[in-house]
Each structure stands twice: as structure tokens, then as C-alpha cells.
Design an enzyme around this catalytic site. Structure first.
Site, PDB file in Angstrom:
ATOM      1  N   ASN A 126       7.097  -3.625  56.227  1.00 19.23           N
ATOM      2  CA  ASN A 126       6.209  -3.974  55.052  1.00 19.23           C
ATOM      3  C   ASN A 126       5.944  -5.521  55.144  1.00 19.23           C
ATOM      4  OD1 ASN A 126       5.641  -4.586  52.429  1.00 19.23           O
ATOM      5  ND2 ASN A 126       6.181  -2.753  51.676  1.00 19.23           N
ATOM      6  N   HIS A 167       4.863  -9.409  51.342  1.00 19.62           N
ATOM      7  CA  HIS A 167       5.283 -10.635  50.852  1.00 19.62           C
ATOM      8  C   HIS A 167       4.833 -11.718  51.616  1.00 19.62           C
ATOM      9  CE1 HIS A 167       7.093  -8.618  47.382  1.00 19.62           C
ATOM     10  NE2 HIS A 167       7.418  -8.036  48.169  1.00 19.62           N
ATOM     11  N   HIS A 212       1.272  -2.105  50.888  1.00 15.50           N
ATOM     12  CA  HIS A 212       1.018  -1.653  49.458  1.00 15.50           C
ATOM     13  C   HIS A 212      -0.333  -2.195  48.819  1.00 15.50           C
ATOM     14  CE1 HIS A 212       2.995  -0.620  45.305  1.00 15.50           C
ATOM     15  NE2 HIS A 212       1.966  -0.054  45.377  1.00 15.50           N
ATOM     16  N   ARG A 215      -1.858  -3.074  45.793  1.00 13.04           N
ATOM     17  CA  ARG A 215      -1.740  -2.571  44.325  1.00 13.04           C
ATOM     18  C   ARG A 215      -2.880  -2.630  43.518  1.00 13.04           C
ATOM     19  NH1 ARG A 215       2.948  -3.201  41.348  1.00 13.04           N
ATOM     20  NH2 ARG A 215       5.112  -2.868  42.466  1.00 13.04           N
ATOM     21  N   GLU A 252       0.803   2.178  51.158  1.00 12.31           N
ATOM     22  CA  GLU A 252       1.669   2.603  49.987  1.00 12.31           C
ATOM     23  C   GLU A 252       0.451   2.556  48.813  1.00 12.31           C
ATOM     24  OE1 GLU A 252       4.863   0.562  48.664  1.00 12.31           O
ATOM     25  OE2 GLU A 252       5.839   0.462  50.525  1.00 12.31           O
ATOM     26  N   THR A 295       8.606  -5.074  41.334  1.00 11.97           N
ATOM     27  CA  THR A 295       8.337  -4.424  42.715  1.00 11.97           C
ATOM     28  C   THR A 295       8.424  -3.002  42.189  1.00 11.97           C
ATOM     29  OG1 THR A 295       9.560  -3.920  44.752  1.00 11.97           O
ATOM     30  CG2 THR A 295      10.997  -4.755  42.911  1.00 11.97           C
ATOM     31  N   THR A 296       8.474  -1.889  43.192  1.00 10.45           N
ATOM     32  CA  THR A 296       8.537  -0.518  42.942  1.00 10.45           C
ATOM     33  C   THR A 296       9.822  -0.351  42.199  1.00 10.45           C
ATOM     34  OG1 THR A 296       6.901  -0.301  44.614  1.00 10.45           O
ATOM     35  CG2 THR A 296       7.796   1.626  43.816  1.00 10.45           C
ATOM     36  N   HIS A 322      13.744   0.017  50.517  1.00 10.37           N
ATOM     37  CA  HIS A 322      13.862  -0.782  49.453  1.00 10.37           C
ATOM     38  C   HIS A 322      15.259  -1.460  49.509  1.00 10.37           C
ATOM     39  CE1 HIS A 322      11.614  -1.983  45.885  1.00 10.37           C
ATOM     40  NE2 HIS A 322      12.793  -2.370  45.583  1.00 10.37           N
ATOM     41  N   GLY A 323      15.132  -2.813  49.406  1.00 11.40           N
ATOM     42  CA  GLY A 323      16.194  -3.862  49.316  1.00 11.40           C
ATOM     43  C   GLY A 323      17.130  -3.517  50.478  1.00 11.40           C
ATOM     44  N   HIS A 383      10.809  -7.325  52.105  1.00 16.75           N
ATOM     45  CA  HIS A 383      11.243  -8.503  51.407  1.00 16.75           C
ATOM     46  C   HIS A 383      12.133  -9.367  52.395  1.00 16.75           C
ATOM     47  CE1 HIS A 383      13.144 -11.011  48.404  1.00 16.75           C
ATOM     48  NE2 HIS A 383      11.825 -11.255  48.136  1.00 16.75           N
TER      49      HIS A 383
HETATM   50  N1  PXP Z   1       9.190   1.503  50.887  1.00 11.98           N
HETATM   51  C1  PXP Z   1       8.516   1.306  49.605  1.00 11.98           C
HETATM   52  C2  PXP Z   1       7.959   2.660  49.279  1.00 11.98           C
HETATM   53  C3  PXP Z   1       8.371   0.289  48.765  1.00 11.98           C
HETATM   54  O1  PXP Z   1       7.674   0.392  47.762  1.00 11.98           O
HETATM   55  C4  PXP Z   1       9.101  -0.862  49.155  1.00 11.98           C
HETATM   56  C5  PXP Z   1       8.791  -2.000  48.528  1.00 11.98           C
HETATM   57  O2  PXP Z   1       7.494  -2.230  48.193  1.00 11.98           O
HETATM   58  C6  PXP Z   1       9.778  -0.682  50.310  1.00 11.98           C
HETATM   59  C7  PXP Z   1       9.803   0.407  51.126  1.00 11.98           C
HETATM   60  C8  PXP Z   1      10.272  -2.076  51.009  1.00 11.98           C
HETATM   61  O3  PXP Z   1      11.138  -2.782  50.238  1.00 11.98           O
HETATM   62  P1  PXP Z   1      11.446  -3.952  50.405  1.00 11.98           P
HETATM   63  O4  PXP Z   1      10.437  -4.945  50.213  1.00 11.98           O
HETATM   64  O5  PXP Z   1      12.677  -4.262  49.209  1.00 11.98           O
HETATM   65  O6  PXP Z   1      12.212  -4.034  51.816  1.00 11.98           O
END
Ligand code: PXP
Length: 243
Positions: free
Chosen positions: A10, A13, A46, A48, A73, A103-104, A193-194, A216
Site C-alpha cells: 500500500n 503514505h 486508497h 479517499r 481501495e 485510518t480505516t 492493517h497494522g 504504513h
Molecule cells: N488493507 C486495507 C483495506 C486498508 O485500508 C489498509 C490501510 O489503509 C491496509 C490494508 C494497510 O494497513 P497498514 O497501512 O496499517 O499496513
């Protein structure tokens, strides 16, 4: 689920840093190329509603130049649907979106939002875009995804990433069970995520998961090691956990 666990990088950022100064550096498209070089299987971005990181022009350039698949996204809005149908990315991941969030936060309520989501899933699928629903690892959400005929679900690993010890083990179990339920019903499970170098291995070891989407942490780590090294190390940790 067989085959190698895919890594979707992703690049949101990279755009966040660029936008802090309003210029064109660092370019998320250049980061996408670097990620591909380092072993990413796809790029996630994403768009937004408030365009706080990725812009329409970024999506346009990613679609034009990227050799690996793009996962867009998007919130389930008319504007985003039109953009997705215009660009026809490989995949579209429908996420909940609140303007005020950083964030989401949390997954989509595919149960409660069935009637709202159904036409979005159908229109995207008709355009040959692989639809994914970003949901909590909860059997009710997987069942809702089955009813919506979504080919993919992405499980939100935010809670897993933010708790420790027993709570983390419990969340890992929920993710593994939800992934097994998805596969049993013909849905491809993803997660994200995370995720970081420290917490990715137990998630990557869940055999049913086909793809992780990570952003991130990789962008943050790039400050210390460079983006390619950061992506390559994540790729290696995922392969090791699967091996
Ligand atoms: N998957 C989705 C659907 C997300 O919305 C995000 C964060 O935007 C991520 C994965 C990646 O998360 P991170 O940036 O915390 O690695």
C-alpha cells in the site's frame, strides 16, 4: 489455498509525505515500481473522498504505468464507483470510510449494509473487477460476503496488531477460523492493517490466506533502510512463515 502468499504494498503514505509539502516528491508511482522490484505482487492505493493522500492523478498514473495488479481501495459511493469503472483496476477493495478517522478503523458492516453494498459488488463484478470486502474476522461478516457474492474478503488485522498476549492469540484464532470459513465457501481470504516485521509471521502462517496488504509500516521503515529493502524483508518474512 495453494501457492505463494501474495504481498500487496500500500503506497498511500508515500503520498501522505508528498502532500505534506504539496509538491510531487516522493512519488507513490515511483514507490510502486520500487515495491514491484523488491517482490511485491500488487500495489494497493486508497483514493479517499477527501484525497488526503492518493489523488486521482496517482490512480491514473498507476493504471497507466504499473506492470503488476492494482487494488483500488474505495468507499461504497457513487463517485468512487464511477472512478473504478473508468479505470478498471484488477481489484477493488470496498472499505468503510469516515472523514474524521486517521485510518480505516474497523471493517465494513457487510451484514447491516447488505442492500447498500449489493449494487456496488454487482457493478464492479460486471466490469471484471475483483471485488473484495474489508471486514472484521467474524463469521457473520463472511456469511454476508457469501450472500453478496464477493469473490474476496480482506480481514482487518488492526485489532490483532494492537493487542498482546492472550488477546492477540484469540484474535489470531478468529482470523484463522474466518479464513477457513471463507475458503470453504469459495471466497479468497486476504488480510491487512497494522502488520509489521514483528507481527506478520503468525498471520502469514495461516495457510488459507492468499494475500496480505501492508503499507504504513513499510513506508516508515523505508526511512531507515530504503523502500526496496523494507519490502524485500517483509517478503522474506512472509515466505519464511509459509515455508
Ligand atoms: N488493507 C486495507 C483495506 C486498508 O485500508 C489498509 C490501510 O489503509 C491496509 C490494508 C494497510 O494497513 P497498514 O497501512 O496499517 O499496513
Amino acid at each position: 489455498m495453494s501457492g505463494r502468499l501474495r504481498l500487496g504494498v500500500n503506497v498511500d503514505h508515500v503520498a501522505t509525505i508528498r502532500n505534506a509539502r504539496g509538491g510531487d516528491h516522493p512519488d507513490p508511482v515511483r514507490a510502486a515500481f520500487a515495491a514491484a522490484e523488491a517482490g511485491a505482487d500488487g500495489i494497493t492505493a486508497h483514493l479517499r473522498e477527501d484525497r488526503r493522500h492518493i489523488t486521482d492523478d496517482d490512480i491514473h498514473r498507476l493504471m497507466e504505468h504499473l506492470a503488476i495488479p492494482l487494488n483500488l481501495e474505495m468507499a461504497a459511493t457513487k463517485e468512487m464507483l464511477e472512478i473504478a469503472l473508468r479505470h478498471r483496476p484488477h481489484a477493488a477493495c470496498i472499505v468503510p470510510e469516515k472523514r474524521e478517522e486517521r485510518t480505516t478503523e474497523g471493517g465494513l458492516d457487510a451484514v447491516g449494509q447488505h442492500n447498500h453494498l449489493a449494487p456496488f459488488v454487482a457493478r464492479l463484478a460486471e466490469a471484471n473487477i475483483r471485488v473484495s470486502l474489508f471486514v472484521e474476522p467474524d463469521p457473520r461478516q463472511v456469511e454476508a460476503a457469501i450472500r453478496l457474492k464477493a469473490p474476496v474478503v480482506e480481514f482487518h488485522t488492526g485489532r490483532y496488531a494492537h493487542v498482546d498476549n492472550e488477546a492477540q492469540a484469540e484474535e489470531l484464532r478468529r482470523i484463522a477460523e474466518a479464513a477457513a470459513l471463507a475458503v470453504k465457501n469459495g471466497i479468497e481470504p486476504h488480510a491487512g492493517h497494522g502488520l509489521t516485521f514483528d507481527n506478520v509471521a503468525p498471520i502469514a502462517a495461516i495457510p488459507q490466506l492468499a494475500e496480505l496488504n501492508i503499507g504504513h509500516f513499510l513506508v516508515g521503515e523505508a526511512i531507515f533502510t530504503g523502500f526496496e529493502a523494507s519490502v524485500a524483508k517483509m517478503r522474506a518474512l512472509m515466505d519464511e512463515a509459509r515455508g
